[in-house]
Scaffold this motif. Structure first.
Motif, mmCIF file in Angstrom:
data_model
loop_
_atom_site.group_PDB
_atom_site.id
_atom_site.type_symbol
_atom_site.label_atom_id
_atom_site.label_comp_id
_atom_site.label_asym_id
_atom_site.label_seq_id
_atom_site.Cartn_x
_atom_site.Cartn_y
_atom_site.Cartn_z
ATOM 1 N N UNK A 168 60.665 -61.112 34.011
ATOM 2 C CA UNK A 168 59.550 -61.892 33.485
ATOM 3 C C UNK A 168 58.242 -61.196 33.833
ATOM 4 N N UNK A 169 57.173 -61.612 33.162
ATOM 5 C CA UNK A 169 55.863 -61.046 33.458
ATOM 6 C C UNK A 169 55.456 -61.372 34.902
ATOM 7 N N UNK A 170 55.792 -62.557 35.377
ATOM 8 C CA UNK A 170 55.481 -62.924 36.760
ATOM 9 C C UNK A 170 56.200 -61.990 37.731
ATOM 10 N N UNK A 171 57.456 -61.645 37.425
ATOM 11 C CA UNK A 171 58.194 -60.693 38.259
ATOM 12 C C UNK A 171 57.501 -59.333 38.273
ATOM 13 N N UNK A 172 57.041 -58.919 37.118
ATOM 14 C CA UNK A 172 56.362 -57.627 36.991
ATOM 15 C C UNK A 172 55.106 -57.603 37.862
ATOM 16 N N UNK A 173 54.308 -58.668 37.792
ATOM 17 C CA UNK A 173 53.081 -58.719 38.579
ATOM 18 C C UNK A 173 53.389 -58.764 40.073
ATOM 19 N N UNK A 174 54.484 -59.430 40.441
ATOM 20 C CA UNK A 174 54.885 -59.452 41.853
ATOM 21 C C UNK A 174 55.284 -58.057 42.320
ATOM 22 N N UNK A 175 55.998 -57.328 41.477
ATOM 23 C CA UNK A 175 56.331 -55.939 41.807
ATOM 24 C C UNK A 175 55.072 -55.116 42.008
ATOM 25 N N UNK A 176 54.090 -55.333 41.145
ATOM 26 C CA UNK A 176 52.834 -54.597 41.258
ATOM 27 C C UNK A 176 52.150 -54.864 42.595
ATOM 28 N N UNK A 177 52.185 -56.114 43.058
ATOM 29 C CA UNK A 177 51.584 -56.445 44.357
ATOM 30 C C UNK A 177 52.283 -55.681 45.479
ATOM 31 N N UNK A 178 53.616 -55.624 45.425
ATOM 32 C CA UNK A 178 54.375 -54.900 46.447
ATOM 33 C C UNK A 178 54.050 -53.409 46.421
ATOM 34 N N UNK A 179 53.962 -52.860 45.224
ATOM 35 C CA UNK A 179 53.672 -51.425 45.064
ATOM 36 C C UNK A 179 52.269 -51.104 45.576
ATOM 37 N N UNK A 180 51.317 -51.967 45.262
ATOM 38 C CA UNK A 180 49.942 -51.747 45.727
ATOM 39 C C UNK A 180 49.869 -51.780 47.248
ATOM 40 N N UNK A 181 50.598 -52.719 47.851
ATOM 41 C CA UNK A 181 50.605 -52.826 49.309
ATOM 42 C C UNK A 181 51.195 -51.591 49.968
ATOM 43 N N UNK A 182 52.050 -50.882 49.224
ATOM 44 C CA UNK A 182 52.677 -49.659 49.756
ATOM 45 C C UNK A 182 51.803 -48.426 49.548
ATOM 46 N N UNK A 183 50.639 -48.610 48.954
ATOM 47 C CA UNK A 183 49.712 -47.493 48.773
ATOM 48 C C UNK A 183 49.942 -46.660 47.529
ATOM 49 N N UNK A 184 50.711 -47.191 46.577
ATOM 50 C CA UNK A 184 50.977 -46.496 45.310
ATOM 51 C C UNK A 184 50.256 -47.247 44.191
ATOM 52 N N UNK A 185 49.730 -46.517 43.206
ATOM 53 C CA UNK A 185 49.096 -47.154 42.056
ATOM 54 C C UNK A 185 50.140 -47.921 41.267
ATOM 55 N N UNK A 186 49.966 -49.240 41.086
ATOM 56 C CA UNK A 186 50.984 -50.016 40.373
ATOM 57 C C UNK A 186 51.062 -49.709 38.878
ATOM 58 N N UNK A 187 49.894 -49.627 38.210
ATOM 59 C CA UNK A 187 49.868 -49.469 36.750
ATOM 60 C C UNK A 187 48.921 -48.337 36.376
ATOM 61 N N UNK A 188 49.427 -47.367 35.652
ATOM 62 C CA UNK A 188 48.621 -46.235 35.187
ATOM 63 C C UNK A 188 47.997 -46.588 33.836
ATOM 64 N N UNK A 189 46.693 -46.379 33.717
ATOM 65 C CA UNK A 189 46.010 -46.504 32.426
ATOM 66 C C UNK A 189 45.213 -45.243 32.188
ATOM 67 N N UNK A 190 45.143 -44.822 30.899
ATOM 68 C CA UNK A 190 44.522 -43.535 30.555
ATOM 69 C C UNK A 190 43.624 -43.727 29.334
ATOM 70 N N UNK A 191 42.499 -44.404 29.550
ATOM 71 C CA UNK A 191 41.663 -44.817 28.431
ATOM 72 C C UNK A 191 40.793 -43.694 27.859
ATOM 73 N N UNK A 192 40.805 -42.517 28.500
ATOM 74 C CA UNK A 192 40.137 -41.372 27.878
ATOM 75 C C UNK A 192 40.790 -41.084 26.527
ATOM 76 N N UNK A 193 42.121 -41.145 26.492
ATOM 77 C CA UNK A 193 42.872 -41.081 25.236
ATOM 78 C C UNK A 193 43.039 -42.526 24.776
ATOM 79 N N UNK A 194 42.091 -42.976 23.971
ATOM 80 C CA UNK A 194 41.953 -44.409 23.701
ATOM 81 C C UNK A 194 43.190 -45.044 23.087
#
Length: 433
Positions: A168-194
């Protein structure tokens, strides 16, 4: 989609360098009895390698037919080349082009050879045919593999942190919180290439159709809107969510696609909303891509309805002006056969399943292809909206950059996109607009 050639070109930084040649070959065989087919294909490395593999294998199988290849530019420039040459009767015998909604703009009934019921299509999976059809007539064969749109993720990061693929999306966001706490970027965005900013919206379509099965038809008829359909607004909300929670990489507004892919493969970032087709060209430089990067569809709210949004393969078509119809059909029949897909696999690692009966992924297929195959095996895939509707607004990537940067609210972005598509729908003469 219109950006598909541009996407791959950006991934591998390849531009067309050759001037376009005229069709060339006449109607009579050469003195040695051979016929020469002209074949226009794309300029990005994956497309070039795939086309060359098909042409070389076919010429080996049938020495009486030679194939001359030329390369069109990527993006809108290449799109205009195709349309201009078709309209002036100067198209090559065979050419590579998008499937889905963009095919309709080629006026296929007047410019392409109708293959409906032809043995050329005998080995094409029937559920692929609608994306190369117009008014019930089929015009092309799949030139490459299906791709998945969704979340590419670093499996090593998941393994190290004990994470499971979210349902679920809630699971995904929870994973992101865990990843951020571990010092890794949770979600990569590259808006230079729009264009890369669109994936959270475009790849969320499986969830839209699961919630609103008639959305594509109603959207095309002007009855359904993104802003007034909560499920369709969801993709814009996803963009806002990951930004609001501080899950994005530093400098995401100036980061490029190449930088994003490197971050993902090297484990500096855990998730990247992207297309699986972009990975095979990375294998030479980053061989760990094959095993360290996995794929899952963008999760929705209902775990039982989870699945993947897929991009159907581009196709090969025969121009109606060809003077070598029999030879062109022989080439397309080879492309649409297990022998053709085997030739491609030997040259380019497939990023997803083929759409040809009897063709299977190799045992050493990259992980994202295996992950996508699992969705297909359980019947949990939906084509992206652009394969179900001819409407895709030109300003979506600018709108999604603003939403994903926190400058525009999701509901406002959805409403802006509804406005963006109106002009195109009217130009297409669609009823209800």
């Amino acid at each position: 989609m219109k950006t598909s050639h541009r996407m791959l070109a950006s991934a591998v930084a390849v531009l067309a360098t050759a001037a376009l040649a005229s069709c060339g070959s006449g109607s009579e065989p050469a003195a040695d009895g051979t016929v020469t087919l002209s074949f226009m294909t794309g300029s990005d490395q994956s497309t070039v390698d795939t086309s060359k593999a098909l042409a070389d294998a076919f010429m080996k199988a049938d020495p009486t037919i030679k194939i001359d290849m030329e390369h069109q530019p990527g993006g809108s420039e290449g799109d205009n080349v195709v349309k201009t040459r078709l309209s002036t009767g100067e198209m090559t015998d065979v050419f590579w082009y998008n499937s889905g909604s963009l095919l309709q703009a080629l006026n296929p009934a007047q410019t392409l050879v109708d293959l409906t019921g032809d043995p050329v299509l005998a080995q094409v999976q029937p559920d692929y045919l609608p994306v190369v059809s117009h008014d019930g007539k089929a015009y092309g064969v799949p030139a490459t593999t299906m791709g998945g749109g969704g979340i590419l993720y670093n499996r090593k990061v998941y393994e190290r942190l004990g994470l499971e693929v979210p349902r679920t999306w809630a699971d995904f966001m929870a994973n992101n919180d865990t990843i951020k706490a571990a010092g890794v970027t949770p979600v990569i965005s590259t808006f230079k290439d729009t264009w890369t900013s669109q994936i959270f919206v475009l790849a969320d379509y499986h969830n839209v159709q699961a919630a609103v099965p008639g959305f594509a038809a109603d959207y095309t008829a002007g009855k359904a809107k993104f802003a007034t359909t909560p499920a369709a607004t969801g993709g814009f909300q996803h963009l806002a969510d990951v930004h609001a929670k501080g899950h994005l990489n530093k400098g995401f507004g100036s980061a490029t696609l190449d930088q994003g892919l490197k971050m993902l493969v090297e484990g500096e970032g855990a998730h990247y909303a992207m297309l699986s087709q972009l990975l095979p060209p990375l294998l030479e430089t980053y061989p760990q891509t094959a095993t360290d990067v996995g794929y899952f569809g963008i999760p929705g709210d209902d775990p039982a309805a989870g699945g993947a949004t897929v991009w159907e393969p581009a196709a090969l078509y025969i121009a109606r002006t060809t003077e070598h119809l029999d030879a062109a059909k022989k080439f397309l029949a080879f492309v649409a056969s297990p022998a053709g897909t085997e030739a491609v696999t030997a040259a380019v690692q497939p990023s997803g399943p083929y759409r040809i009966k009897g063709s299977k992924l190799p045992e050493d297929a990259i992980q994202v292809a295996k992950d996508l195959q699992a969705y297909i095996d359980r019947g949990a895939t939906t084509p992206a909206l652009e394969f179900l509707s001819p409407i895709k607004g030109p300003s979506l990537e600018q709108i999604t950059v603003a939403v994903g940067s926190g400058l525009t609210q999701p509901a406002e972005g959805a409403a802006q996109y509804d406005k963006d598509v109106e002009k195109q729908a009217r130009q297409l003469g669609l009823a209800g607009w």
